[in-house]
Design an enzyme around this catalytic site. Structure first.
Site, PDB file in Angstrom:
ATOM      1  N   ASP A   1       0.844  -1.193   0.000  1.00  0.00           N
ATOM      2  CA  ASP A   1       0.000   0.000   0.000  1.00  0.00           C
ATOM      3  C   ASP A   1       0.880   1.244   0.000  1.00  0.00           C
ATOM      4  OD1 ASP A   1      -2.281   1.558   0.193  1.00  0.00           O
ATOM      5  OD2 ASP A   1      -2.388   1.406   2.374  1.00  0.00           O
TER       6      ASP A   1
ATOM      7  N   GLU B   1       2.550   4.960  -4.069  1.00  0.00           N
ATOM      8  CA  GLU B   1       2.529   5.887  -5.231  1.00  0.00           C
ATOM      9  C   GLU B   1       3.861   6.605  -5.396  1.00  0.00           C
ATOM     10  OE1 GLU B   1       0.133   5.699  -2.825  1.00  0.00           O
ATOM     11  OE2 GLU B   1      -1.053   4.390  -4.099  1.00  0.00           O
TER      12      GLU B   1
ATOM     13  N   ASP C   1      -8.910   3.633  -2.028  1.00  0.00           N
ATOM     14  CA  ASP C   1      -9.876   4.105  -1.029  1.00  0.00           C
ATOM     15  C   ASP C   1     -11.165   4.630  -1.634  1.00  0.00           C
ATOM     16  OD1 ASP C   1      -7.948   3.323   0.676  1.00  0.00           O
ATOM     17  OD2 ASP C   1      -7.280   5.343   1.206  1.00  0.00           O
TER      18      ASP C   1
HETATM   19  C1  GLC Z   1      -4.690   3.328   2.884  1.00  0.00           C
HETATM   20  C2  GLC Z   1      -5.174   2.088   2.153  1.00  0.00           C
HETATM   21  C3  GLC Z   1      -6.207   1.380   2.984  1.00  0.00           C
HETATM   22  C4  GLC Z   1      -5.621   1.044   4.350  1.00  0.00           C
HETATM   23  C5  GLC Z   1      -5.100   2.306   5.028  1.00  0.00           C
HETATM   24  C6  GLC Z   1      -4.380   2.007   6.325  1.00  0.00           C
HETATM   25  O1  GLC Z   1      -5.711   4.248   3.002  1.00  0.00           O
HETATM   26  O2  GLC Z   1      -5.661   2.397   0.891  1.00  0.00           O
HETATM   27  O3  GLC Z   1      -6.672   0.230   2.339  1.00  0.00           O
HETATM   28  O4  GLC Z   1      -6.587   0.436   5.148  1.00  0.00           O
HETATM   29  O5  GLC Z   1      -4.198   2.975   4.170  1.00  0.00           O
HETATM   30  O6  GLC Z   1      -3.280   1.194   6.130  1.00  0.00           O
END
Ligand code: GLC
Length: 768
Positions: A407, A410, A481
């Protein structure tokens, strides 16, 4: 008129002698590479290996232009460097625009613009031309649809909108007004007067597509820097374009079978062993099939990647993971790129000592903030850094995790954007953030894949948020998200279908919505709409209303359970589609236009999708709706729920009370029908069932051990099943996997035919 330039030919590359040379390289009869060196060093991140096949072609001087002709395409190149492309029958596919751009005039002066912006509105669009880099402008025909571009929000046909390629962490509700999201997948698929083509711009720098917003007469691509580097893709159908594009950038490898099962997640669960335990208990107690629980950032010690907070896990993480595994639940932990700045933390220390993190232009470590506060960013463009990261993954695989969720890659940063000039590496060459930004997530996912593969010996299960073209070779993706709002259950159809057209077959959205509070009705419609999304995960943000299937009581729980159980019936079909996808690049979940691009109706359908060739899904994606219009494409159709038959090429009104997902199967289809299980086992199935829709059908089924790479050495079985005039025959067309099914059942309209395996003859005989 200017004279045509001279050219030289070397193998399948023809170099035209313009002020800056232009090269056309024939890779295959339907893939031509257009390249002009603007001084940017380095190789492609999207394309690996040599894609050139010996291909016959000719170059002819036509007086005012050259023609480069293969069996599939003709490229016309004139003295002004216009590149036009026709298919073999002479239909124009790509035509360079001859006029000048007409900047969009929104009729607003500086004073009024400030006024509009004072209230927080923004005036978007290229009202000012960006003169950095270069642009490629193509004429638009009145009848021309444009598809692709990965995860960009909005509708299937992207004509009339503009988009940016700059991977971005966007917490606001993704809508069609957003020009960018987490991924940069600069591939366009077009249908010009019904004739398909593709264009892949392989440049990781910040780039922009205007697909006929500025003008109805052209679309354009522009990049701030980088070489002019793009691929022309031809083919007889959109399917052929996708096949050619995924030949070039790679295909989603065969996943482990259990990854097609249901997965439960929520940011916050993993803060305590007790809470995860409760989730596993509730799933079991409520008879909800599930294959994985995801562990979000809370399991770590102060958000330090590759650590586990032992205090939160009294049994110890290894023991706990093993315990869940025995109950059929696998663990997928999250890993973000930001490494906490902490001199007493081994991952940070090692990274600093070896110079593995990106640096400020002055040579100092570059620090920004993410979950752990101050953090350094691994320089994933470098092979040594990817190896180091792959090695770090061992901390998790030793604990027994089944996959890794990447995650924030980017990369996201909380303390302002990372400046363009921060020093990143392009392989071992110093480069800038500006160049390496869009391939950061790609390289991280690749490192994770390498670690998992070496350490587990299984097909790696990686999920990534950021991606570039070609990341599909290493990772599954989710759409980031989203929110618990009806527009996002609507969006999942065009968005996941568009990812599929852009080479990404293994995709999913956060079921129920990540941000905001879901409602029982929305959650129900989401599990229905997303039923065939390959990645099938309910995930929510911390602080939102809980959205596990049981929290709303009845009827939500029963409906949700019914669809989870139905999903497991379809897992063998999805798995077969993935086996085919490795050969064709065609995604299991696909828009109607991919199966038939010659039906104009299919070109604009945003609220239905298909699974393979024969299953049509028409979810309800509006609050309160209990009936909906369904367009049935070519062929004859059978209503999955009541076997009622319909002719195709018509709109019907389908009943869709809350508990019903309108689902249709093409008449005379055989489908595999998986066993009713709560978890997908790694043990071979001894029985497989097939279901007939209509009165005859054939089907090719694939079977292997569902976990590792032995299938690549031939350890798989192929079955050809035929139902004709009530006669059922099963032929083992390939026998490489020892555990062929002992029993095969075929469910016809009025009886079930059972066949048993005869090892001596490797045949299936019908039981009396
Ligand atoms: C980001 C991710 C999400 C995750 C959060 C906390 O927003 O896209 O899926 O739960 O980070 O790690």
């Amino acid at each position: 008129m200017t004279n045509l330039p001279t050219y030289t030919q070397s193998g399948q590359t023809v170099t035209f002698d313009f002020a800056t040379n232009l090269q056309l390289t024939v890779l295959t009869a339907s893939i031509i590479h257009v390249f002009s060196d603007r001084g940017e060093p380095g190789a492609s991140y999207a394309i690996e290996g040599d894609k050139q096949q010996p291909t016959a072609f000719t170059v002819t001087n036509q007086g005012d232009h050259y023609d480069l002709t293969t069996a599939e395409l003709t490229v016309h190149l004139d003295a002004a460097e216009h590149v036009d492309v026709d298919d073999a029958a002479g239909h124009p596919l790509i035509t360079a625009y001859r006029g000048n751009r007409q900047l969009l005039d929104k009729g607003v002066d500086k004073v009024h613009q400030r006024l509009v912006e004072a209230e927080g509105h923004s005036i978007s669009g290229a009202t000012v031309e960006d003169n950095r880099g270069y642009q490629v402008i193509e004429a638009l025909a009145p009848d021309e649809q444009l598809y692709g571009l990965g995860d960009k929000p909005g509708y299937l046909n992207k004509r009339g909108y503009e988009y940016d390629n700059w991977n971005s962490d966007i917490p606001d509700a993704h809508l069609e007004t957003f020009t960018k999201l987490y991924k940069s997948i600069p591939v366009l698929l077009g249908l010009k007067n019904g004739h398909p083509y593709g264009l892949f711009f392989d440049n990781p720098y910040r780039s922009h597509f205007d697909l006929g917003k500025e003008s109805a007469h052209y679309y354009f691509y522009s990049a701030v820097a980088g070489n002019l580097d793009y691929y022309i893709l031809g083919g007889a159908s959109l399917k052929a374009i996708v096949t050619n594009y995924t030949y070039l950038t790679g295909r989603t490898p065969l996943p482990q079978k259990w990854t097609l099962g249901y997965q439960q997640s929520r940011w916050g669960y993993s803060a305590s062993q007790h809470e995860v335990q409760e989730i596993a208990d509730e799933l079991e107690k409520n008879d909800l099939p599930c294959d994985a629980i995801h562990f979000d950032v809370d399991y770590m010690r102060g958000y330090r990647v590759f650590t586990w907070d032992q205090q939160k896990y009294p049994s110890g993480p290894g023991q706990f993971i093993a315990q869940l595994k025995r109950r059929g639940i696998r663990v997928i932990p999250i890993i973000d790129p930001g490494v906490k700045q902490d001199p007493n933390y081994a991952v940070y220390e090692t990274g600093v000592k070896n110079g593995y993190f990106v640096k400020s232009p002055d040579g100092k470590l570059y620090i920004n903030q993410v979950w752990p506060g101050n953090a350094a960013f691994p320089d994933f463009g470098r092979p040594a850094v990817r190896n180091w990261w792959a090695h770090n993954v061992k901390f998790l695989t030793d604990l027994g995790v089944a996959g890794i969720w990447n995650d924030m890659n980017e990369p996201a940063s909380f303390k302002g954007p990372i400046p363009d000039n921060v020093v990143f590496s392009d392989q071992d060459r110093p480069a800038t953030h500006q160049k390496m930004h869009n391939v950061y997530g790609h390289n991280m996912a690749r490192a994770t894949y390498t670690g998992l593969k070496a350490q587990q010996g299984k097909r790696p299960f990686v999920i990534t948020r950021a991606a570039y073209a070609g990341t599909q070779k290493y990772s599954t993706v989710w759409t980031g998200d989203n929110q618990s709002i009806w527009p996002h259950v609507q969006l999942l159809i065009p968005q996941l279908c568009t990812l599929g057209l852009s080479g990404f077959s293994f995709v999913g959205t956060d079921i129920g919505g990540f941000g905001a509070d879901t409602t029982p009705e929305l959650l129900t419609r989401w599990i229905e709409a997303g039923l065939f999304s390959p990645l099938f995960r309910n995930h929510a943000a911390m602080g939102t209303r809980h959205q596990e299937p049981w929290v709303f009581g009845e009827p939500t729980l029963s409906i949700y359970r019914k669809y989870l159980k139905l999903r497991y019936r379809f897992v063998p079909y999805l798995y077969d589609l993935f086996a085919q996808e490795t050969q064709t690049g065609l995604p299991p979940m696909r828009p109607l236009v991919l199966n038939d691009d010659q039906d104009p109706r299919n070109r604009e359908i945003n609220d239905e999708y298909m699974v393979g060739e024969t299953v049509l899904v028409a979810p309800v994606v509006q609050q309160g709706q209990t009936k909906r219009l369904v367009y049935l494409p070519r062929g004859e159709w059978v209503d999955f729920w009541n076997n009622r038959e319909y002719a195709g090429h018509q709109d019907i009104v389908a009943d869709a009370p809350l508990a019903k997902l309108p689902l249709f199967v093409q008449k005379n289809t055989l489908l595999p029908w998986g066993p009713a299980v709560s978890h997908i086992s790694d043990q071979p199935d001894t029985t497989m069932t097939f279901r007939l829709f209509g009165d005859h059908g054939t089907y090719d089924h694939y079977q292997d051990n569902g976990t590792d790479f032995k299938y690549q050495a031939g350890e798989w079985n192929g079955y050809h099943i035929v139902v004709d005039h009530d006669q059922v025959t099963v032929t083992l067309t390939h026998h490489g996997y020892a555990a062929a099914y002992a029993t095969i059942r075929v469910a016809l309209a009025d009886r079930v035919v059972t066949l048993t395996y005869q090892p001596a003859t490797k045949t299936y005989l019908e039981q009396a």
